[in-house]
Design a protein around this motif. Structure first.
Motif, PDB file in Angstrom:
ATOM      1  N   ASP A 112     -74.284  88.085  90.714  1.00 46.68           N
ATOM      2  CA  ASP A 112     -74.605  86.720  90.271  1.00 46.68           C
ATOM      3  C   ASP A 112     -75.609  86.043  91.209  1.00 46.68           C
ATOM      4  O   ASP A 112     -76.549  85.382  90.743  1.00 46.68           O
ATOM      5  CB  ASP A 112     -73.342  85.871  90.150  1.00 46.68           C
ATOM      6  N   LYS A 113     -75.430  86.208  92.512  1.00 46.59           N
ATOM      7  CA  LYS A 113     -76.360  85.611  93.466  1.00 46.59           C
ATOM      8  C   LYS A 113     -77.759  86.208  93.310  1.00 46.59           C
ATOM      9  O   LYS A 113     -78.758  85.486  93.339  1.00 46.59           O
ATOM     10  CB  LYS A 113     -75.852  85.806  94.892  1.00 46.59           C
ATOM     11  N   LEU A 114     -77.827  87.523  93.128  1.00 42.59           N
ATOM     12  CA  LEU A 114     -79.123  88.176  92.971  1.00 42.59           C
ATOM     13  C   LEU A 114     -79.811  87.780  91.672  1.00 42.59           C
ATOM     14  O   LEU A 114     -81.023  87.562  91.657  1.00 42.59           O
ATOM     15  CB  LEU A 114     -78.968  89.692  93.051  1.00 42.59           C
ATOM     16  N   VAL A 115     -79.059  87.682  90.604  1.00 37.20           N
ATOM     17  CA  VAL A 115     -79.656  87.276  89.329  1.00 37.20           C
ATOM     18  C   VAL A 115     -80.325  85.910  89.471  1.00 37.20           C
ATOM     19  O   VAL A 115     -81.444  85.699  88.991  1.00 37.20           O
ATOM     20  CB  VAL A 115     -78.618  87.281  88.180  1.00 37.20           C
ATOM     21  N   GLY A 116     -79.682  84.990  90.160  1.00 38.46           N
ATOM     22  CA  GLY A 116     -80.268  83.671  90.375  1.00 38.46           C
ATOM     23  C   GLY A 116     -81.549  83.729  91.192  1.00 38.46           C
ATOM     24  O   GLY A 116     -82.534  83.057  90.875  1.00 38.46           O
ATOM     25  N   LEU A 117     -81.558  84.545  92.247  1.00 38.22           N
ATOM     26  CA  LEU A 117     -82.753  84.697  93.071  1.00 38.22           C
ATOM     27  C   LEU A 117     -83.885  85.369  92.287  1.00 38.22           C
ATOM     28  O   LEU A 117     -85.043  84.946  92.365  1.00 38.22           O
ATOM     29  CB  LEU A 117     -82.429  85.498  94.329  1.00 38.22           C
ATOM     30  N   VAL A 118     -83.535  86.404  91.527  1.00 36.27           N
ATOM     31  CA  VAL A 118     -84.550  87.105  90.732  1.00 36.27           C
ATOM     32  C   VAL A 118     -85.119  86.165  89.674  1.00 36.27           C
ATOM     33  O   VAL A 118     -86.330  86.153  89.422  1.00 36.27           O
ATOM     34  CB  VAL A 118     -83.968  88.393  90.101  1.00 36.27           C
ATOM     35  N   GLU A 119     -84.264  85.365  89.069  1.00 30.99           N
ATOM     36  CA  GLU A 119     -84.740  84.395  88.074  1.00 30.99           C
ATOM     37  C   GLU A 119     -85.746  83.427  88.710  1.00 30.99           C
ATOM     38  O   GLU A 119     -86.785  83.123  88.111  1.00 30.99           O
ATOM     39  CB  GLU A 119     -83.565  83.623  87.486  1.00 30.99           C
ATOM     40  N   ALA A 120     -85.461  82.960  89.920  1.00 32.72           N
ATOM     41  CA  ALA A 120     -86.378  82.052  90.607  1.00 32.72           C
ATOM     42  C   ALA A 120     -87.710  82.740  90.900  1.00 32.72           C
ATOM     43  O   ALA A 120     -88.781  82.165  90.692  1.00 32.72           O
ATOM     44  CB  ALA A 120     -85.740  81.535  91.894  1.00 32.72           C
TER      45      ALA A 120
ATOM     46  N   TYR B  90     -84.277  88.200  98.686  1.00 31.72           N
ATOM     47  CA  TYR B  90     -83.867  89.569  98.391  1.00 31.72           C
ATOM     48  C   TYR B  90     -85.082  90.482  98.436  1.00 31.72           C
ATOM     49  O   TYR B  90     -86.232  90.028  98.377  1.00 31.72           O
ATOM     50  CB  TYR B  90     -83.185  89.671  97.021  1.00 31.72           C
ATOM     51  N   VAL B  91     -84.817  91.761  98.541  1.00 35.88           N
ATOM     52  CA  VAL B  91     -85.845  92.787  98.414  1.00 35.88           C
ATOM     53  C   VAL B  91     -85.240  93.955  97.652  1.00 35.88           C
ATOM     54  O   VAL B  91     -84.090  94.334  97.888  1.00 35.88           O
ATOM     55  CB  VAL B  91     -86.421  93.212  99.793  1.00 35.88           C
ATOM     56  N   VAL B  92     -86.000  94.481  96.697  1.00 31.99           N
ATOM     57  CA  VAL B  92     -85.570  95.635  95.903  1.00 31.99           C
ATOM     58  C   VAL B  92     -86.526  96.779  96.191  1.00 31.99           C
ATOM     59  O   VAL B  92     -87.752  96.599  96.163  1.00 31.99           O
ATOM     60  CB  VAL B  92     -85.575  95.321  94.390  1.00 31.99           C
ATOM     61  N   ILE B  93     -85.963  97.950  96.485  1.00 31.88           N
ATOM     62  CA  ILE B  93     -86.775  99.139  96.704  1.00 31.88           C
ATOM     63  C   ILE B  93     -86.345 100.238  95.741  1.00 31.88           C
ATOM     64  O   ILE B  93     -85.186 100.299  95.337  1.00 31.88           O
ATOM     65  CB  ILE B  93     -86.677  99.647  98.158  1.00 31.88           C
ATOM     66  N   CYS B  94     -87.305 101.076  95.373  1.00 33.70           N
ATOM     67  CA  CYS B  94     -87.050 102.208  94.485  1.00 33.70           C
ATOM     68  C   CYS B  94     -87.505 103.475  95.200  1.00 33.70           C
ATOM     69  O   CYS B  94     -88.598 103.506  95.774  1.00 33.70           O
ATOM     70  CB  CYS B  94     -87.814 102.035  93.178  1.00 33.70           C
TER      71      CYS B  94
END
Length: 149
Positions: A14-22, A64-68
């Motif tokens: 939930d916290k990440l979804v909010g940050l990603v949305e921003a 946040y940071v997302v890596i693949c």
């Protein structure tokens, strides 16, 4: 304020979804929350193809940071692409993103990663400066190309 990184887990969704949305609102990326959840949940559940990290305290992350993950013959093994990085506007310009961009590759190198790549808009001078401070360099004769499937 610190760029402490915490590996994302299912309870952080939930916290990440909010940050990603921003971030997506700033970047002009149109997605539904359901699409964001579908993209994030496997990373938080331990899928081997990538990971999401919270920046700052896990109870109240500031980014946040997302890596693949991938594999590179040229770089001699496991590599990664930084898919997204975001720091809340209210705490920008404090070195947090730079600290995260320096700490993450160091930590990943301890796990055997050989290279980290990212994509940046050539006109985004602030992002270019950030990535250069963190040790990233352009590969002048190369250009990232994509094909949406």
């Amino acid at each position: 304020m610190s760029a402490h990184l915490t590996l994302g887990a299912p309870e952080h969704l939930d916290k990440l979804v909010g940050l990603v949305e921003a971030f997506h609102a700033e970047a002009g990326i149109e997605m539904t929350d359901e699409q964001r959840r579908t993209g994030l949940a496997p990373l938080l559940e331990g899928i081997p193809h990538g990971a999401a990290y919270l920046i700052g305290p896990p109870r109240a992350p500031i980014g946040y940071v997302v890596i693949c993950f991938g594999w590179s013959v040229e770089f001699g093994g496991l590599d990664a692409m930084i898919d997204e990085i975001y720091v809340r506007p209210g705490v920008r310009k404090r070195g947090i993103a730079t600290e995260a961009m320096i700490a993450l590759p160091r930590a990943l190198a301890q796990g055997g990663l050989r290279a980290v790549h990212l994509e940046v808009d050539r006109e985004n001078t602030a992002a270019l400066k950030l990535y250069q401070r963190a040790g990233f360099r352009s590969r002048e004769n190369y250009m990232l190309m994509s094909r949406t499937l």
